[in-house]
Design a protein around this motif. Structure first.
Motif, mmCIF file in Angstrom:
data_model
loop_
_atom_site.group_PDB
_atom_site.id
_atom_site.type_symbol
_atom_site.label_atom_id
_atom_site.label_comp_id
_atom_site.label_asym_id
_atom_site.label_seq_id
_atom_site.Cartn_x
_atom_site.Cartn_y
_atom_site.Cartn_z
ATOM 1 N N ARG A 111 3.573 0.739 -66.919
ATOM 2 C CA ARG A 111 4.203 0.680 -65.596
ATOM 3 C C ARG A 111 4.675 2.043 -65.106
ATOM 4 O O ARG A 111 5.081 2.167 -63.954
ATOM 5 C CB ARG A 111 5.399 -0.278 -65.645
ATOM 6 N N GLY A 112 4.672 3.044 -65.992
ATOM 7 C CA GLY A 112 5.034 4.382 -65.529
ATOM 8 C C GLY A 112 6.066 5.124 -66.341
ATOM 9 O O GLY A 112 6.379 6.282 -66.037
ATOM 10 N N ALA A 113 6.626 4.499 -67.375
ATOM 11 C CA ALA A 113 7.629 5.186 -68.192
ATOM 12 C C ALA A 113 6.973 6.221 -69.093
ATOM 13 O O ALA A 113 5.963 5.942 -69.742
ATOM 14 C CB ALA A 113 8.405 4.184 -69.033
ATOM 15 N N THR A 114 7.542 7.425 -69.128
ATOM 16 C CA THR A 114 7.049 8.488 -69.995
ATOM 17 C C THR A 114 7.641 8.374 -71.385
ATOM 18 O O THR A 114 6.988 8.688 -72.382
ATOM 19 C CB THR A 114 7.438 9.869 -69.430
ATOM 20 N N PRO B 42 3.667 6.061 -74.080
ATOM 21 C CA PRO B 42 4.990 6.663 -73.916
ATOM 22 C C PRO B 42 5.556 7.183 -75.228
ATOM 23 O O PRO B 42 5.200 6.706 -76.310
ATOM 24 C CB PRO B 42 5.828 5.493 -73.387
ATOM 25 N N ARG C 94 7.811 5.988 -60.678
ATOM 26 C CA ARG C 94 6.893 6.954 -61.283
ATOM 27 C C ARG C 94 6.196 7.782 -60.205
ATOM 28 O O ARG C 94 6.030 9.012 -60.344
ATOM 29 C CB ARG C 94 5.860 6.201 -62.121
ATOM 30 N N PRO D 256 -1.059 7.945 -69.774
ATOM 31 C CA PRO D 256 0.097 7.316 -69.120
ATOM 32 C C PRO D 256 0.581 6.057 -69.828
ATOM 33 O O PRO D 256 1.744 5.664 -69.656
ATOM 34 C CB PRO D 256 -0.427 6.986 -67.715
ATOM 35 N N LEU E 209 9.157 0.183 -61.604
ATOM 36 C CA LEU E 209 8.786 1.399 -62.323
ATOM 37 C C LEU E 209 7.591 2.136 -61.703
ATOM 38 O O LEU E 209 7.625 3.375 -61.613
ATOM 39 C CB LEU E 209 8.499 1.082 -63.788
ATOM 40 N N PRO E 210 6.530 1.449 -61.273
ATOM 41 C CA PRO E 210 5.421 2.204 -60.666
ATOM 42 C C PRO E 210 5.843 2.995 -59.429
ATOM 43 O O PRO E 210 5.389 4.128 -59.219
ATOM 44 C CB PRO E 210 4.407 1.116 -60.308
ATOM 45 N N VAL F 72 9.845 10.205 -66.900
ATOM 46 C CA VAL F 72 10.763 9.121 -66.534
ATOM 47 C C VAL F 72 11.080 8.322 -67.797
ATOM 48 O O VAL F 72 10.182 7.880 -68.510
ATOM 49 C CB VAL F 72 10.126 8.194 -65.473
ATOM 50 N N CYS G 271 14.079 15.520 -67.331
ATOM 51 C CA CYS G 271 13.666 14.123 -67.344
ATOM 52 C C CYS G 271 14.677 13.333 -66.525
ATOM 53 O O CYS G 271 15.833 13.751 -66.392
ATOM 54 C CB CYS G 271 13.620 13.609 -68.789
#
Length: 236
Positions: free
Chosen positions: A212-215, A20, A187, A17, A183-184, A194, A172
Motif C-alpha cells: 500500500r506504500g509503506a517504506t 518494506p 505515499r 515497493p 496509505l497509497p 513513509v 522519514c
C-alpha cells in the motif's frame, strides 16, 4: 557510529515497493538480543513498550530513564538502533541530539503533538530543522505526524505537515494511525520514506502495508504487549 548510521540509512532504500524495512521494537536488552538473533538488520525502540518495562504509563517516562534504557539496548546488540524519544522531553535541539548520540542511537522518532494536542506545524518544523542541523548526518530523523490519532482525519493535513517536516530535514515521515486505504494517497503525496505501524497477529501484514506504500514498518508497543500476554498465558 557513522558506519551504523549509514547502514541504517541504506536500509531505507528498498529494492521494491512491496519490500518494506521491518523494524521490530525491543523494550529492554533481553528482547533486543532476541530480535537480533531472529535476523533483523536494525531495531527501533517503542517509547510505550520501554515505559511499560520501566513501570510507567506511556508518555510518563522521565528522560533520564528513557535514555538509559536506550543505551542498555544499544549495548546489547550489534545492529543499529533507532530510539523513540516522544516529543524530545523539552530538551534544546543540541542537547537532545547529544543525548541520543551518547546513548548510541542511530536515529529517533519525534512526535508533533503534546498532551494530546497537535503542535503548530510551522513552529514544530522550525524546531525539527534545529534538531536536524545539530544532528547533521549523525542521526536518521523520523518525524511522526499525529493528525489521525488526534482526530484530524483529512489526509491532506498529513501531507501538508509532512512537506514542512521533510523541508526541515526529516529523513522519514510517520503518519501514525493512518488507515490502510489512505496509505497509497500518502505515499503519492509524501517525499521520502513513509513509516507505518503494524499490529501483531491482526490487521494488515507488513507485506500488505508495503504494497500500500509503506517504506518501513514498526510495531509500537504491540510486541511488548504480546510478550506480556504470553507470559500471563504460561502462568495460567
Amino acid at each position: 557510529m557513522t558506519d551504523r548510521v549509514e547502514v541504517f540509512r541504506a536500509l531505507h532504500r528498498r529494492p521494491a515497493p512491496d519490500d518494506p524495512l521491518i523494524l521490530p521494537g525491543p523494550w529492554d536488552a533481553a528482547s533486543a538480543r532476541a530480535l537480533e538473533a531472529a535476523g533483523y538488520p536494525a531495531l527501533a525502540t517503542p517509547s510505550a513498550g520501554v515505559a511499560a518495562s520501566l513501570g510507567y504509563e506511556d508518555g510518563r517516562t522521565p528522560a533520564e530513564e528513557m535514555f538509559a534504557a536506550v543505551a542498555r539496548i544499544v549495548r546489547a546488540v550489534d545492529v543499529p538502533v533507532s530510539a523513540d524519544v516522544e516529543g524530545g522531553y523539552g530538551l534544546a535541539p543540541t542537547e537532545l541530539v547529544e543525548r541520543l548520540l551518547e546513548a548510541g542511537a542511530v536515529g529517533c522518532n519525534l512526535e508533533d503533538s503534546e498532551e494530546g494536542v497537535l503542535k503548530d506545524p510551522r513552529r514544530h518544523a522550525d524546531w525539527l530543522a534545529e534538531v536536524c542541523a545539530a544532528a547533521g548526518d549523525r542521526l536518521f530523523v523520523n518525524a511522526r505526524v499525529d493528525t489521525f490519532i488526534r482526530g484530524v482525519a483529512e489526509p491532506e493535513r498529513v501531507i501538508e505537515r509532512a512537506a514542512l517536516y521533510v523541508a526541515a530535514g526529516a529523513d522519514c515521515v510517520y503518519p501514525i494511525g493512518a488507515p490502510v486505504d489512505v496509505l497509497p494517497l500518502l505515499r503519492a503525496g509524501i517525499q521520502g520514506p513513509v513509516n507505518a505501524i503494524a499490529k501483531v497477529g491482526e490487521g494488515p501484514s507488513p507485506l500488505e502495508l508495503g504494497e500500500r506504500g509503506a517504506t518501513r514498518i514498526t510495531f509500537g508497543p504491540y510486541l511488548q504487549r504480546r510478550a506480556a500476554e504470553g507470559i500471563a498465558g504460561l502462568l495460567r
